[in-house]
Design a protein around this motif. Structure first.
Motif, PDB file in Angstrom:
ATOM      1  N   GLN A   1      40.821  16.737  52.890  1.00 28.09           N
ATOM      2  CA  GLN A   1      42.007  17.383  53.427  1.00 28.09           C
ATOM      3  C   GLN A   1      42.141  17.051  54.913  1.00 28.09           C
ATOM      4  O   GLN A   1      41.151  16.793  55.596  1.00 28.09           O
ATOM      5  N   VAL A   2      43.383  17.038  55.394  1.00 22.74           N
ATOM      6  CA  VAL A   2      43.672  16.785  56.802  1.00 22.74           C
ATOM      7  C   VAL A   2      44.731  17.766  57.261  1.00 22.74           C
ATOM      8  O   VAL A   2      45.474  18.341  56.453  1.00 22.74           O
ATOM      9  N   ALA A   3      44.804  17.958  58.581  1.00 20.71           N
ATOM     10  CA  ALA A   3      45.789  18.889  59.110  1.00 20.71           C
ATOM     11  C   ALA A   3      46.095  18.569  60.563  1.00 20.71           C
ATOM     12  O   ALA A   3      45.281  17.972  61.275  1.00 20.71           O
ATOM     13  N   ASN A   4      47.285  18.965  60.973  1.00 22.21           N
ATOM     14  CA  ASN A   4      47.647  19.060  62.385  1.00 22.21           C
ATOM     15  C   ASN A   4      47.719  20.554  62.675  1.00 22.21           C
ATOM     16  O   ASN A   4      48.726  21.204  62.418  1.00 22.21           O
TER      17      ASN A   4
ATOM     18  N   PRO B   1      51.655  20.583  67.378  1.00 23.76           N
ATOM     19  CA  PRO B   1      52.964  20.354  66.745  1.00 23.76           C
ATOM     20  C   PRO B   1      53.851  19.417  67.550  1.00 23.76           C
ATOM     21  O   PRO B   1      54.767  18.800  66.996  1.00 23.76           O
ATOM     22  N   GLN B   2      53.595  19.286  68.857  1.00 26.11           N
ATOM     23  CA  GLN B   2      54.392  18.377  69.682  1.00 26.11           C
ATOM     24  C   GLN B   2      54.104  16.922  69.376  1.00 26.11           C
ATOM     25  O   GLN B   2      54.834  16.026  69.818  1.00 26.11           O
TER      26      GLN B   2
ATOM     27  N   GLU C   1      46.679  13.921  63.582  1.00 25.01           N
ATOM     28  CA  GLU C   1      45.864  14.813  62.756  1.00 25.01           C
ATOM     29  C   GLU C   1      44.673  15.235  63.595  1.00 25.01           C
ATOM     30  O   GLU C   1      43.944  14.386  64.122  1.00 25.01           O
ATOM     31  N   ASP C   2      44.482  16.548  63.757  1.00 23.71           N
ATOM     32  CA  ASP C   2      43.395  17.023  64.616  1.00 23.71           C
ATOM     33  C   ASP C   2      42.239  17.640  63.845  1.00 23.71           C
ATOM     34  O   ASP C   2      41.249  18.066  64.440  1.00 23.71           O
ATOM     35  N   PHE C   3      42.328  17.665  62.513  1.00 24.41           N
ATOM     36  CA  PHE C   3      41.243  18.189  61.680  1.00 24.41           C
ATOM     37  C   PHE C   3      41.228  17.447  60.349  1.00 24.41           C
ATOM     38  O   PHE C   3      42.267  17.128  59.782  1.00 24.41           O
TER      39      PHE C   3
ATOM     40  N   VAL D   1      47.225  20.044  54.681  1.00 22.92           N
ATOM     41  CA  VAL D   1      47.244  21.514  54.647  1.00 22.92           C
ATOM     42  C   VAL D   1      47.820  22.075  55.934  1.00 22.92           C
ATOM     43  O   VAL D   1      47.807  21.439  57.005  1.00 22.92           O
ATOM     44  N   ARG D   2      48.344  23.302  55.819  1.00 19.57           N
ATOM     45  CA  ARG D   2      48.834  24.056  56.974  1.00 19.57           C
ATOM     46  C   ARG D   2      48.157  25.428  56.912  1.00 19.57           C
ATOM     47  O   ARG D   2      48.165  26.092  55.876  1.00 19.57           O
ATOM     48  N   PHE D   3      47.594  25.806  58.037  1.00 24.78           N
ATOM     49  CA  PHE D   3      46.911  27.089  58.093  1.00 24.78           C
ATOM     50  C   PHE D   3      47.860  28.112  58.721  1.00 24.78           C
ATOM     51  O   PHE D   3      48.265  27.983  59.874  1.00 24.78           O
TER      52      PHE D   3
END
Length: 377
Positions: A242-245, A249-250, A255-257, A373-375
């Motif tokens: 899985q990956v996420a930003n 958001p800017q 991808e930071d995770f 994914v979005r947390f």
């Protein structure tokens, strides 16, 4: 003082080119180990593509192995100027073809923009030269297919510098201990690769996923390499990723995770990478590797020991008898000399070609199939 590579170079030189070419300064015997060996050069090599600071570590590894840097090329004048200042004995050429068509050059090193590295490698191999490229050395499955085909046709070396293993003294020591049976049979690796974002210093391509390859392809290729190496796996699959930003958001392309679960014929692995190193840490990232065995485990603290021991390259070994800390500052780094040996003797002592490609394939597949994914708050 904080050992941040980019901040150091910004303060000392003050250019974006210097920031791209920066590397951590080694300590003590580590610094001495970057010198060329005595005697005439064993091979002649050149550099093409200088967009990431890892190019300095790659160059140093080949020089340490007996290589002579004779020429280099970069499309960006500022990067070329910074590299030329660091290596004044090498000649700046006007076109990469001058390097590819020079029959005396045996090896090309590169840390270009990630999605441009594989196409360059294909050109290098077709020119009859071996190739040492920064990770990720390949960013798509289509690139991987072409690189594998051309490598098989030309029989040239395509070596990806997974420097967190190949150029880290504690990880090199762990390889010796695992091979000697210090922790029994390896069951699992847990690789953590946190990094400091330093967004104001980053070039435009850093924020474009198609160019940097995605966080699991770009950073986690290190951890996939270590998983294969320490478990001895020659076949493996990504079970989940899985990956996420999470916090940028800017920069929608960043991808930071990212994390992944991987399983091979020699063991299991878990990988986590991120861009969340806080400002209070005295280095760019608290990189860790835990190797679980049937008779003990090893933990590597690559860049810093939060318990307070000075510097990096810390290894902790726990077996059936004791727990001990091993300072690995003076451990030899054989990758450069082994690679030069391989160039000269057409061997695979630095890294098997199949391993090199499989590590990158796992990283690419983890990235391509990752759940985005979005947390929620």
């Amino acid at each position: 003082p904080r050992a941040d590579r980019r901040e150091f170079l910004q303060a000392s030189v003050g250019t974006a080119a210097a920031a791209a070419l920066s590397v951590a300064r080694p300590r003590g015997a580590q610094a001495q180990g970057n010198a060329a060996p005595p005697g005439p050069p064993r091979i002649r090599f050149a550099a093409i593509g200088l967009n990431h600071g890892h190019i300095s570590g790659q160059t140093a590894a080949v020089v340490r192995g007996g290589g002579e840097l004779v020429s280099f090329y970069a499309k960006e004048p500022d990067l070329a100027a910074a590299y030329g200042k660091r290596y004044p004995g090498a000649r700046l050429v006007k076109d990469e073809r001058e390097i590819l068509e020079d029959p005396k050059i045996q090896l090309v090193v590169s840390a270009g923009i990630p999605n441009e590295r594989a196409p360059l490698g294909v050109r290098v191999m077709r020119a009859g030269k071996d190739y040492l490229v920064d990770k990720p050395g390949i960013t798509t499955l289509e690139q991987l297919e072409e690189v594998r085909r051309v490598q098989a046709e030309t029989r040239r070396i395509y070596s990806i510098c997974y420097s967190e293993r190949l150029e880290n003294r504690a990880t090199a020591k762990a390889g010796e201990l695992v091979k000697a049976g210090a922790i029994g049979k390896v069951v699992q690796t847990v690789g953590l690769g946190p990094h400091r974002a330093n967004l104001p210093t980053r070039p435009a391509w850093f924020f474009v996923r198609e160019q940097y390859g995605g966080i699991l392809c770009e950073i986690a290729s290190h951890q996939f390499d270590q998983f294969l190496f320490f478990t001895g796996s020659t076949k493996a699959e990504v079970v989940a990723s899985q990956v996420a930003n999470v916090n940028h958001p800017q920069h929608p392309g960043l991808e930071d995770f990212g994390d992944a679960l991987v399983r091979g014929d020699g063991g299991s692995g878990y990988i986590r990478v991120d861009w969340f190193t806080p400002g209070g840490l005295k280095t760019w990232g608290d990189g860790r590797l835990t190797i679980l065995g049937t008779d003990g485990f090893i933990e590597i603290r690559k860049n810093i020991d939060l318990a307070g021991r000075e510097g990096g390259n810390h290894l902790f070994l726990v077996d059936q008898k004791e727990t001990r800390h091993v300072d690995c500052t003076d451990v030899a780094l054989p990758y450069g000399s082994q690679l030069v040996d391989d160039v000269l003797h057409r061997t695979e002592t630095a890294m098997p070609q199949a391993h090199c490609f499989l590590a990158m394939e796992l990283a690419i597949r983890a990235q391509a199939n990752a759940q985005r994914v979005r947390f929620s708050a």
